[in-house]
Enzyme design. Structure first.
Site, PDB file in Angstrom:
ATOM      1  N   ALA A 139       0.897  -1.035   0.041  1.00 45.66           N
ATOM      2  CA  ALA A 139      -0.020  -0.151   0.099  1.00 45.66           C
ATOM      3  C   ALA A 139       0.891   1.386   0.127  1.00 45.66           C
ATOM      4  O   ALA A 139       1.529   1.527   1.197  1.00 45.66           O
ATOM      5  CB  ALA A 139      -0.905   0.173   1.100  1.00 45.66           C
ATOM      6  N   SER A 169      10.555   7.466   6.770  1.00 49.53           N
ATOM      7  CA  SER A 169      11.789   8.053   6.993  1.00 49.53           C
ATOM      8  C   SER A 169      11.846   8.462   8.667  1.00 49.53           C
ATOM      9  O   SER A 169      10.887   8.610   9.317  1.00 49.53           O
ATOM     10  CB  SER A 169      11.490   9.219   6.351  1.00 49.53           C
ATOM     11  OG  SER A 169      11.459   9.275   4.803  1.00 49.53           O
ATOM     12  N   GLN A 289      27.537  29.080 -26.796  1.00 48.05           N
ATOM     13  CA  GLN A 289      26.105  29.001 -26.543  1.00 48.05           C
ATOM     14  C   GLN A 289      25.362  27.777 -26.022  1.00 48.05           C
ATOM     15  O   GLN A 289      24.498  27.662 -25.255  1.00 48.05           O
ATOM     16  CB  GLN A 289      25.238  29.216 -27.862  1.00 48.05           C
ATOM     17  CG  GLN A 289      25.302  30.749 -28.355  1.00 48.05           C
ATOM     18  CD  GLN A 289      24.354  31.022 -29.582  1.00 48.05           C
ATOM     19  OE1 GLN A 289      23.962  29.991 -30.134  1.00 48.05           O
ATOM     20  NE2 GLN A 289      24.132  32.248 -29.978  1.00 48.05           N
ATOM     21  N   GLN A 349      26.479  17.834 -16.703  1.00 55.49           N
ATOM     22  CA  GLN A 349      26.966  17.998 -17.913  1.00 55.49           C
ATOM     23  C   GLN A 349      28.003  19.307 -18.024  1.00 55.49           C
ATOM     24  O   GLN A 349      29.005  19.030 -18.703  1.00 55.49           O
ATOM     25  CB  GLN A 349      25.800  18.002 -18.771  1.00 55.49           C
ATOM     26  CG  GLN A 349      25.983  17.780 -20.182  1.00 55.49           C
ATOM     27  CD  GLN A 349      26.625  16.561 -20.825  1.00 55.49           C
ATOM     28  OE1 GLN A 349      26.196  15.767 -20.191  1.00 55.49           O
ATOM     29  NE2 GLN A 349      27.239  16.491 -21.672  1.00 55.49           N
ATOM     30  N   GLY A 352      31.456  18.556 -16.894  1.00 53.65           N
ATOM     31  CA  GLY A 352      31.806  17.499 -17.717  1.00 53.65           C
ATOM     32  C   GLY A 352      32.408  16.194 -17.021  1.00 53.65           C
ATOM     33  O   GLY A 352      31.603  15.815 -16.047  1.00 53.65           O
ATOM     34  N   GLU A 376       6.618  10.888  -1.615  1.00 51.55           N
ATOM     35  CA  GLU A 376       5.338  11.862  -1.494  1.00 51.55           C
ATOM     36  C   GLU A 376       4.339  11.596  -2.610  1.00 51.55           C
ATOM     37  O   GLU A 376       3.586  12.418  -3.020  1.00 51.55           O
ATOM     38  CB  GLU A 376       5.324  13.298  -1.125  1.00 51.55           C
ATOM     39  CG  GLU A 376       6.143  13.704   0.217  1.00 51.55           C
ATOM     40  CD  GLU A 376       5.007  13.290   1.502  1.00 51.55           C
ATOM     41  OE1 GLU A 376       3.975  13.263   1.064  1.00 51.55           O
ATOM     42  OE2 GLU A 376       5.743  13.185   2.537  1.00 51.55           O
ATOM     43  N   THR A 378       4.518   9.420  -6.490  1.00 54.33           N
ATOM     44  CA  THR A 378       5.649   9.809  -7.575  1.00 54.33           C
ATOM     45  C   THR A 378       5.026  10.773  -8.675  1.00 54.33           C
ATOM     46  O   THR A 378       3.591  11.007  -8.419  1.00 54.33           O
ATOM     47  CB  THR A 378       5.672   8.315  -8.604  1.00 54.33           C
ATOM     48  OG1 THR A 378       4.132   7.989  -9.052  1.00 54.33           O
ATOM     49  CG2 THR A 378       6.064   7.101  -7.636  1.00 54.33           C
TER      50      THR A 378
END
Length: 390
Positions: A139, A169, A289, A349, A352, A376, A378
């Protein structure tokens, strides 16, 4: 986290000054108390209980609750701004604050005056740390499927509780658990809430889960084996547990959304600072950019996520209908946590190869962001909630 006064407190008012001071305190604590410890505690997987006590002593664990019981009497929007600040430095601590604040909600909102006077001050002050036991192995978002059962022994004046709670938690470090259990009937109508002390015989936290991230905040199952909880620890009316859970879900989703904004803001700031100083082809990589536009998109999405969270918080503070708040909280949670996932991934990213090693925090933030898309409810569940509201 910006230093702006939340909407609703005109600049120059006493309330605005109080809010600015509170946010300044949160930033100071985040920088001086959280930032220096996060790497060590996350590496060891140690729970920072003393730090939570410190946050309780300065009033950050009871911000949205009544002053008469030791709370801060602040609007939820203000509390969420503080939560965002803490999350930008240490997500696990912000999560612990959110977990504890949510654990105070059933008693603060639904408890009797006697119950509030007896337990709430120690909870809001951080002397007692709490947790909610809602999910079970079978559940999760379907609260009506809860099987944990509580049988009233009228002669002894206790509820005898049997069942297993999952994904709790603060399991093992909490001083009390709000146990959502079945006291009669099927579906959501048969649920009640018991405020069970952690040292109740028969309440057994299990081994902590081995998680991808947020190592310093324990999550585990809690087994209740004929646990005897005093009947005077029933919170609210018997059979009204679903109403309490609904209020928890709205507030919990807003808390997660604020944590996500804080995490995304941290990733944006770190990636931007790195890109300004990282040089390739004799110029900073922000001149390209490919990097500059990535950071621009991150900045825009973080600002949009923050706006959604603040809008939903204001709806809660203004007492708008539950259905309205529920949909707005779901939208905020969905968008903010997806933004956090994108922002932390993009931060890796930008750095790097350096983003993939633990010398920089962005790899940890990326792992932590994934959790926020799951807990809380998905983000697929959030889409169901939103679609049903249309």
């Amino acid at each position: 986290m910006t230093g702006r006064t939340p909407q609703g407190a005109p600049p120059g008012t006493a309330e605005a000054t109080e809010v600015r001071d509170l946010l300044s305190l949160a930033r100071e604590l985040a920088d001086k108390e959280l930032s220096p410890l996060v790497d060590e505690f996350e590496a060891r997987g140690s729970f920072p209980r003393d730090l939570l006590r410190t946050l309780g002593r300065v009033g950050l664990l009871g911000l949205p609750y009544p002053v008469e019981y030791g709370g801060g009497g602040q609007r939820y929007e203000v509390y969420l701004s503080v939560l965002e600040t803490l999350a930008s430095r240490w997500l696990a601590v912000a999560q612990s604050v959110n977990i504890h604040v949510l654990s105070c909600y059933p008693l603060a909102r639904w408890g009797s005056p006697e119950q509030r006077s007896r337990w709430l001050p120690d909870m809001l002050g951080g002397d007692l740390l709490g947790a909610n036991c809602i999910s079970e192995p079978a559940a999760g978002s379907d609260v009506g499927a809860i099987a944990c059962a509580a049988r009233l022994d009228e002669a002894a004046g206790v509820y005898v509780v049997d069942g297993t709670k999952a994904w709790t938690s603060h399991a093992g470090v909490a001083d009390y658990y709000n146990v959502f259990c079945r006291t009669g009937g099927e579906g959501v109508r048969g649920l009640s809430v018991l405020l069970a002390p952690a040292d109740t015989p028969g309440v057994s936290p299990q081994r902590p889960e081995r998680k991808m991230g947020v190592q310093s905040s324990p999550t585990a199952s809690v087994v209740l084996d004929a646990a005897r909880v005093s009947a005077d620890r029933l919170i609210g009316r018997r059979g009204k547990g679903f109403l309490i859970a609904a209020g928890l879900f709205d507030r919990g989703r807003l808390g997660i959304a604020s944590c996500a904004v804080g995490l995304a803001q941290a990733a944006l700031e770190y990636a931007t600072a790195y890109a300004r100083h990282r040089r390739q082809f004799d110029r900073p990589i922000t001149d390209f950019q490919g990097v500059a536009f990535l950071l621009a998109d991150m900045s825009t999405e973080v600002a949009a996520a923050r706006a959604l969270v603040r809008e939903a918080a204001r709806a809660l503070d203004e007492g708008q209908p539950d259905g309205v708040v529920t949909a707005m909280a779901a939208r905020a949670k969905l968008f903010a946590t997806d933004v956090a996932m994108r922002a932390t991934t993009d931060a890796v990213q930008v750095l790097g190869a350096y983003g993939y090693v633990r010398d920089h925090p962005v790899e940890r933030w990326m792992r932590e962001a994934k959790l926020l898309q799951i807990i809380e409810g998905t983000n697929q569940i959030q889409r169901v909630v939103i679609a049903r509201s249309l």
